[in-house]
Motif scaffolding. Structure first.
Motif, PDB file in Angstrom:
ATOM      1  N   LEU A 167      21.438  16.771   1.916  1.00  0.00           N
ATOM      2  CA  LEU A 167      20.880  15.656   2.677  1.00  0.00           C
ATOM      3  C   LEU A 167      20.505  16.149   4.071  1.00  0.00           C
ATOM      4  CD1 LEU A 167      20.310  12.625   3.135  1.00  0.00           C
ATOM      5  CD2 LEU A 167      22.728  12.381   3.768  1.00  0.00           C
ATOM      6  N   PRO A 215      10.470  12.559   4.270  1.00  0.00           N
ATOM      7  CA  PRO A 215      11.078  11.759   3.195  1.00  0.00           C
ATOM      8  C   PRO A 215      10.372  11.928   1.850  1.00  0.00           C
ATOM      9  CG  PRO A 215      10.998  10.482   5.208  1.00  0.00           C
ATOM     10  CD  PRO A 215      10.273  11.770   5.494  1.00  0.00           C
ATOM     11  N   THR A 269      11.741  14.354  -0.827  1.00  0.00           N
ATOM     12  CA  THR A 269      12.951  14.025  -1.584  1.00  0.00           C
ATOM     13  C   THR A 269      12.688  14.140  -3.077  1.00  0.00           C
ATOM     14  OG1 THR A 269      13.826  12.555   0.124  1.00  0.00           O
ATOM     15  CG2 THR A 269      14.590  12.196  -2.135  1.00  0.00           C
ATOM     16  N   THR A 291      17.440  15.531  -0.433  1.00  0.00           N
ATOM     17  CA  THR A 291      17.235  14.174   0.037  1.00  0.00           C
ATOM     18  C   THR A 291      16.914  14.227   1.523  1.00  0.00           C
ATOM     19  OG1 THR A 291      18.814  13.319  -1.578  1.00  0.00           O
ATOM     20  CG2 THR A 291      18.205  11.855   0.241  1.00  0.00           C
ATOM     21  N   SER A 349      16.137  11.958   4.782  1.00  0.00           N
ATOM     22  CA  SER A 349      16.225  10.606   5.325  1.00  0.00           C
ATOM     23  C   SER A 349      15.258  10.445   6.496  1.00  0.00           C
ATOM     24  CB  SER A 349      17.647  10.320   5.788  1.00  0.00           C
ATOM     25  OG  SER A 349      18.009  11.200   6.838  1.00  0.00           O
TER      26      SER A 349
END
Length: 125
Positions: A11, A88, A91, A122, A124
């Motif tokens: 992440l 993003p 992802t 991932t 964010s």
């Protein structure tokens, strides 16, 4: 079953970086063109980048050009994907595979061998 093993996913915030690795202890990958692919939920597979067996040729999807860099270290049986300026939209589950057709401009459509199970990236916002 022979397959590559990917690592390095995780992440990260938008604008961040990750470095993915593709390797195997079962055979040598130096004879193969290797591709990185990704697949997000509900989307088709996308060829991200590829590199020829010697490392002399590489190709990138337009969506990652200038942000991702593929490299290989045949002595250590590893192909890496450096991912910078992540968004993003990056992802996805990322996996590597040997390319049956080599590292050409249309590598995303080639048949794959020894595909790994993947590593999740991932990003964010």
């Amino acid at each position: 079953q022979l397959r590559f093993v990917e690592s390095g996913g995780g992440l990260v915030r938008s604008g961040g970086s990750l470095r993915l690795s593709c390797t195997t202890s079962k055979f040598t990958l130096e004879y193969y063109a290797i591709g990185w692919f990704r697949q997000a939920p509900g989307k088709e597979r996308e060829g991200v980048s590829c590199i020829s067996s010697t490392g002399s040729t590489s190709n990138y999807a337009d969506s990652v050009k200038g942000r991702f860099t593929i490299s290989r270290d045949n002595a250590n049986n590893t192909v890496s994907l450096q991912m910078d300026s992540l968004k993003p939209d990056d992802t996805a589950d990322y996996y590597c595979a040997a390319l049956e057709g080599g590292c050409g401009p249309n590598f995303g459509r080639y048949g794959l061998d020894y595909r790994g199970k993947g590593t999740l990236v991932t990003v964010s916002s």
